[in-house]
Design a protein around this motif. Structure first.
Motif, mmCIF file in Angstrom:
data_model
loop_
_atom_site.group_PDB
_atom_site.id
_atom_site.type_symbol
_atom_site.label_atom_id
_atom_site.label_comp_id
_atom_site.label_asym_id
_atom_site.label_seq_id
_atom_site.Cartn_x
_atom_site.Cartn_y
_atom_site.Cartn_z
ATOM 1 N N ALA A 163 -95.117 37.458 75.956
ATOM 2 C CA ALA A 163 -96.261 37.231 76.828
ATOM 3 C C ALA A 163 -96.836 35.833 76.617
ATOM 4 C CB ALA A 163 -97.332 38.298 76.568
ATOM 5 N N GLN A 164 -96.982 35.431 75.368
ATOM 6 C CA GLN A 164 -97.508 34.099 75.073
ATOM 7 C C GLN A 164 -96.565 33.010 75.559
ATOM 8 O OE1 GLN A 164 -98.157 34.261 70.844
ATOM 9 N NE2 GLN A 164 -100.189 35.184 71.045
ATOM 10 N N HIS A 165 -95.276 33.213 75.346
ATOM 11 C CA HIS A 165 -94.287 32.194 75.704
ATOM 12 C C HIS A 165 -94.192 31.997 77.217
ATOM 13 C CE1 HIS A 165 -90.720 29.724 75.303
ATOM 14 N NE2 HIS A 165 -90.123 30.477 76.226
ATOM 15 N N PHE A 166 -94.237 33.094 77.978
ATOM 16 C CA PHE A 166 -94.057 33.002 79.431
ATOM 17 C C PHE A 166 -95.369 33.012 80.210
ATOM 18 C CE2 PHE A 166 -89.864 34.410 78.085
ATOM 19 C CZ PHE A 166 -89.046 33.590 78.850
ATOM 20 N N PHE A 217 -97.707 35.525 80.410
ATOM 21 C CA PHE A 217 -98.106 36.832 80.928
ATOM 22 C C PHE A 217 -98.950 37.538 79.887
ATOM 23 C CE2 PHE A 217 -93.789 36.250 82.879
ATOM 24 C CZ PHE A 217 -94.209 36.121 84.187
ATOM 25 N N SER A 218 -99.554 38.649 80.304
ATOM 26 C CA SER A 218 -100.229 39.496 79.320
ATOM 27 C C SER A 218 -99.240 40.567 78.866
ATOM 28 C CB SER A 218 -101.469 40.141 79.935
ATOM 29 O OG SER A 218 -101.094 41.086 80.922
ATOM 30 N N VAL A 219 -99.510 41.156 77.717
ATOM 31 C CA VAL A 219 -98.672 42.248 77.227
ATOM 32 C C VAL A 219 -98.745 43.405 78.225
ATOM 33 C CG1 VAL A 219 -98.355 43.939 75.369
ATOM 34 C CG2 VAL A 219 -98.926 41.566 74.812
ATOM 35 N N TYR A 220 -99.922 43.631 78.784
ATOM 36 C CA TYR A 220 -100.107 44.699 79.774
ATOM 37 C C TYR A 220 -99.180 44.476 80.970
ATOM 38 C CZ TYR A 220 -102.310 47.607 83.317
ATOM 39 O OH TYR A 220 -102.533 48.526 84.303
ATOM 40 N N THR A 221 -99.077 43.240 81.455
ATOM 41 C CA THR A 221 -98.197 42.935 82.588
ATOM 42 C C THR A 221 -96.747 43.240 82.246
ATOM 43 O OG1 THR A 221 -99.693 41.231 83.424
ATOM 44 C CG2 THR A 221 -97.394 41.092 84.130
ATOM 45 N N LEU A 222 -96.311 42.847 81.051
ATOM 46 C CA LEU A 222 -94.937 43.121 80.652
ATOM 47 C C LEU A 222 -94.674 44.619 80.537
ATOM 48 C CD1 LEU A 222 -94.335 40.274 78.047
ATOM 49 C CD2 LEU A 222 -93.650 40.349 80.455
ATOM 50 N N ARG A 223 -95.626 45.362 79.996
ATOM 51 C CA ARG A 223 -95.463 46.816 79.898
ATOM 52 C C ARG A 223 -95.401 47.444 81.294
ATOM 53 N NH1 ARG A 223 -96.735 49.566 75.033
ATOM 54 N NH2 ARG A 223 -96.014 51.334 76.266
ATOM 55 N N THR A 224 -96.225 46.964 82.193
ATOM 56 C CA THR A 224 -96.216 47.473 83.566
ATOM 57 C C THR A 224 -94.876 47.198 84.240
ATOM 58 O OG1 THR A 224 -98.603 47.159 83.759
ATOM 59 C CG2 THR A 224 -97.372 47.365 85.811
ATOM 60 N N ALA A 275 -92.073 46.842 82.751
ATOM 61 C CA ALA A 275 -91.103 47.737 82.116
ATOM 62 C C ALA A 275 -91.205 49.140 82.725
ATOM 63 C CB ALA A 275 -91.324 47.788 80.611
ATOM 64 N N ASP A 276 -92.441 49.611 82.957
ATOM 65 C CA ASP A 276 -92.638 50.915 83.590
ATOM 66 C C ASP A 276 -92.065 50.936 85.008
ATOM 67 O OD1 ASP A 276 -93.912 51.833 81.322
ATOM 68 O OD2 ASP A 276 -95.942 51.553 82.126
ATOM 69 N N ASN A 277 -92.119 49.793 85.692
ATOM 70 C CA ASN A 277 -91.571 49.675 87.045
ATOM 71 C C ASN A 277 -90.080 49.350 87.037
ATOM 72 O OD1 ASN A 277 -94.050 50.206 88.259
ATOM 73 N ND2 ASN A 277 -94.639 48.059 88.258
ATOM 74 N N GLN A 278 -89.491 49.359 85.852
ATOM 75 C CA GLN A 278 -88.059 49.156 85.641
ATOM 76 C C GLN A 278 -87.567 47.786 86.091
ATOM 77 O OE1 GLN A 278 -86.092 52.549 87.355
ATOM 78 N NE2 GLN A 278 -86.935 53.933 85.827
ATOM 79 N N ARG A 279 -88.432 46.780 85.968
ATOM 80 C CA ARG A 279 -88.012 45.416 86.247
ATOM 81 C C ARG A 279 -87.843 44.601 84.976
ATOM 82 N NH1 ARG A 279 -91.496 45.854 91.272
ATOM 83 N NH2 ARG A 279 -93.268 45.570 89.903
ATOM 84 N N LEU A 280 -88.252 45.147 83.836
ATOM 85 C CA LEU A 280 -88.109 44.472 82.547
ATOM 86 C C LEU A 280 -87.499 45.451 81.551
ATOM 87 C CD1 LEU A 280 -88.621 42.060 80.622
ATOM 88 C CD2 LEU A 280 -90.873 43.063 80.157
ATOM 89 N N THR A 281 -86.466 44.990 80.879
ATOM 90 C CA THR A 281 -85.846 45.802 79.833
ATOM 91 C C THR A 281 -86.590 45.563 78.535
ATOM 92 O OG1 THR A 281 -83.704 45.592 80.918
ATOM 93 C CG2 THR A 281 -83.692 46.267 78.613
ATOM 94 N N ILE A 282 -87.057 46.655 77.919
ATOM 95 C CA ILE A 282 -87.719 46.541 76.620
ATOM 96 C C ILE A 282 -87.015 47.464 75.635
ATOM 97 C CG2 ILE A 282 -89.956 45.822 77.555
ATOM 98 C CD1 ILE A 282 -90.965 48.671 77.102
ATOM 99 N N TYR A 283 -87.216 47.171 74.368
ATOM 100 C CA TYR A 283 -86.588 47.935 73.289
ATOM 101 C C TYR A 283 -87.684 48.395 72.347
ATOM 102 C CZ TYR A 283 -82.922 44.922 75.109
ATOM 103 O OH TYR A 283 -82.069 44.247 75.944
ATOM 104 N N LYS A 284 -87.625 49.659 71.936
ATOM 105 C CA LYS A 284 -88.589 50.155 70.956
ATOM 106 C C LYS A 284 -87.859 50.303 69.628
ATOM 107 C CE LYS A 284 -91.959 53.666 69.904
ATOM 108 N NZ LYS A 284 -92.591 54.929 70.245
#
Length: 115
Positions: A14-17, A19-26, A28-37
């Motif tokens: 989020a800091q590098h690009f 965005f907010s962390v919330y935006t990235l999580r959203t 990911a929920d919309n299946q446009r960002l791959t995240i790893y837990k």
């Protein structure tokens, strides 16, 4: 410097690009960002964020009016368009002049006779 395949936290991404962390999580929920837990934290890669940006790209709208010039465009075509415009203006003027003025007489009340 991180490579596109390096795993980074969502906070770092989020800091590098920008965005907010919330935006990235959203996203990911919309299946446009791959995240790893991994453990309790969520991670992604710079390459995944770049791919998300491409997936979120909005196509530009087409212009409402486009003028296409063809080889047949000549003064006769211009004359035809001018003639059509003149006819439309004349029709509008006739319609405007043919309507009666109703303001003064139709709302006037009849006078009462005095005793």
């Amino acid at each position: 410097m991180t490579q596109d395949g390096d795993i980074i936290t969502l906070k770092d991404a989020a800091q590098h690009f920008g965005f907010s962390v919330y935006t990235l999580r959203t996203e990911a929920d919309n299946q446009r960002l791959t995240i790893y837990k991994i453990g309790r934290r969520y991670y992604t890669t710079p390459g995944d964020v770049k791919e998300m940006i491409q997936l979120c790209r909005v196509e530009q709208k087409a212009r409402a009016f486009t003028s296409i010039r063809s080889a047949s465009s000549s003064s006769s075509e211009t004359d035809r368009l001018s003639s059509a415009l003149a006819a439309a203006n004349e029709s509008a003027l006739r319609l405007k002049n043919s309507s009666k003025n109703t303001l003064g007489t139709s709302i006037a009340l009849p006078r009462r006779a005095r005793p």
